[in-house]
Enzyme design. Structure first.
Site: not given
Length: 461
Positions: A80, A155, A179
């Site tokens: 990420k 996210s 997330s």
């Protein structure tokens, strides 16, 4: 080669070690899959193709000389874009960091590299991890592989889309309110939010490079994958304290060798004040019935008897801690005595919730719940109301209705793919365990896949 890119990471690692195929062949397959599908998904936003290919060649050379780098030798992984990667652009989708090149890896990234993993690229996310959709001001929108008109969540949306579409076998994500779990649910993949502080978060942004580390609660780092075994392997590699962070939950050996029938399962069709869709409630009830038929101890608990809370209390407590630790107040209001008192009061309420949930879970090995009240929804502006079976609810409250609680209490939570909605969108199930029981919870999750099933690839991939 399309089947190769859908093998779980632990199987890829074994096959590379056993010389069934080379790390270079694996890398070529992934780069081909990315070239074919990433342009319309926009999941990977920084691709380190040349360096990754060179490292794959080096991995093969090492094996030819009887040198094993570790349990992920030669396996490509994605990270990420909020986790620092040395010498590789890390932006957290924040405009001032558009060209930021970290000089050190985040702790978890360094640990994967030490196990022989090859960093393939960085995945998309919303600005500073701050949304349940993935719409980056730097890189644009990420689409859901199951239907490109829908969000993959956020996210860690780019990471979940990449795992589902066969662009990566293993993703490192983060979770401060859902997330990891929301995108896992929306994209039909497996995800783990570890116990708070079990996995170091050093090197994670939204705390900007060089700024004080103020996030002491709620935030975790964990993996997304296409199998529980990969979650187990990844956790074993990234857990344990980092001396740069004071708080830590020490890992320990946990009983992981029991059968499906030896555990006790509580389950809920939803809690707090936002209901799940009929489809979601039906899927959870069917899972519970299947476990009963298999001879398991199963009992429904929508509101644990000793856990007296309502959605407003949970949400307000979460927001009071979140906003204080992320310094979201205007500069002239950040250190007021009133604001400090509000924060400490929220921590006191949190302690009560932690104790009550731990007490409830002494009677149950796992609590099964929905992940999100709905399957994935179409791309939309942040803040637009979320519709659940004809009723409208506030955007953040609705999406995080069943996830933020467990950031607040710090409990580990695992997401398993469960079924598909009538619209062909994934619906997952969330497994919650006692604090510190991560490996035990994953062992239960692995057994549960006998009922819930394994990963299914989206059509067209």
């Amino acid at each position: 080669m399309s089947d190769l890119v859908f093998l779980p990471a632990h199987q890829l690692a074994k096959a590379i070690r056993d010389r069934e195929f080379s790390a270079t062949e694996v890398m070529e397959a992934y780069l081909s899959q990315i070239a074919q599908h990433n342009p319309r998904l926009n999941a990977i936003v920084t691709l380190d193709a040349e360096r990754a290919y060179q490292q794959a060649q080096a991995a093969d050379q090492a094996l030819s000389q009887q040198e094993n780098w570790g349990s992920l030798h030669g396996v490509p992984v994605t990270i990420k874009d909020s986790l620092a990667t040395q010498g590789l652009r890390t932006t957290s989708s924040y405009e001032p960091l558009a060209d930021y090149l970290p000089t050190q890896d985040a702790t978890v990234v360094a640990r994967l590299r030490a196990a022989g993993a090859i960093i393939l690229g960085k995945t998309n996310l919303p600005k500073l991890t701050g949304d349940f959709q993935t719409n980056s001001p730097l890189f644009g929108i990420t689409n859901n592989p199951w239907n490109q008109q829908y969000t993959p969540g956020g996210s860690t949306g780019g990471g979940a889309a990449a795992i589902a579409a066969g662009l990566s076998p293993l993703e490192l994500g983060s979770d401060i309110g859902g997330s990891i779990r929301v995108p896992s649910h929306f994209c039909g993949v497996f995800g783990l939010k570890p116990t708070e502080h079990r996995v170091p978060t050093w090197g994670h942004i939204p705390e900007l490079p060089g700024s004080p580390k103020t996030i002491l609660h709620l935030q975790t780092v964990g993996p997304l994958s296409r199998s529980v075994e990969d979650l187990q392997l990844c956790l074993s590699l990234i857990e344990d304290p980092d001396f740069r962070q004071v708080k830590a939950t020490l890992s320990k050996e946990e009983n992981a060798g029991r059968s499906l029938q030896s555990y006790c399962y509580a389950w809920t069709e939803g809690f707090a004040d936002i209901p799940a869709t009929v489809q979601t409630r039906t899927a959870l009830a069917k899972l519970a019935s299947s476990l009963v038929e298999l001879g398991c101890c199963v009992e429904q608990h929508n509101q644990p008897p000793n856990f007296k809370f309502n959605g407003d209390t949970v949400w307000d407590t979460y927001i009071d801690i979140f906003s204080h630790e992320l310094n979201l107040a205007p500069p002239d209001q950040r250190n007021t005595e009133q604001r400090q008192q509000k924060y400490f009061a929220a921590l006191d309420r949190r302690d009560i919730m932690v104790a009550n949930l731990e007490q409830f879970l002494t009677d149950w090995d796992v609590w099964l719940s929905p992940v999100v009240p709905i399957p994935a929804f179409t791309h939309r502006q942040r803040g637009e109301p979320i519709e659940v079976d004809g009723q409208q609810f506030p955007y953040m409250r609705a999406i995080g209705a069943y996830t933020t609680l467990f950031n607040l209490t710090g409990n580990p939570a695992v997401v398993l793919p469960l079924t598909l909605s009538p619209q062909g969108l994934p619906i997952g199930v969330q497994l919650i365990g006692r604090r510190g029981s991560d490996m035990r919870l994953l062992a239960i999750a692995k057994n549960l896949t006998q009922v819930t099933g394994s990963f299914s690839r989206p059509p067209g991939y």
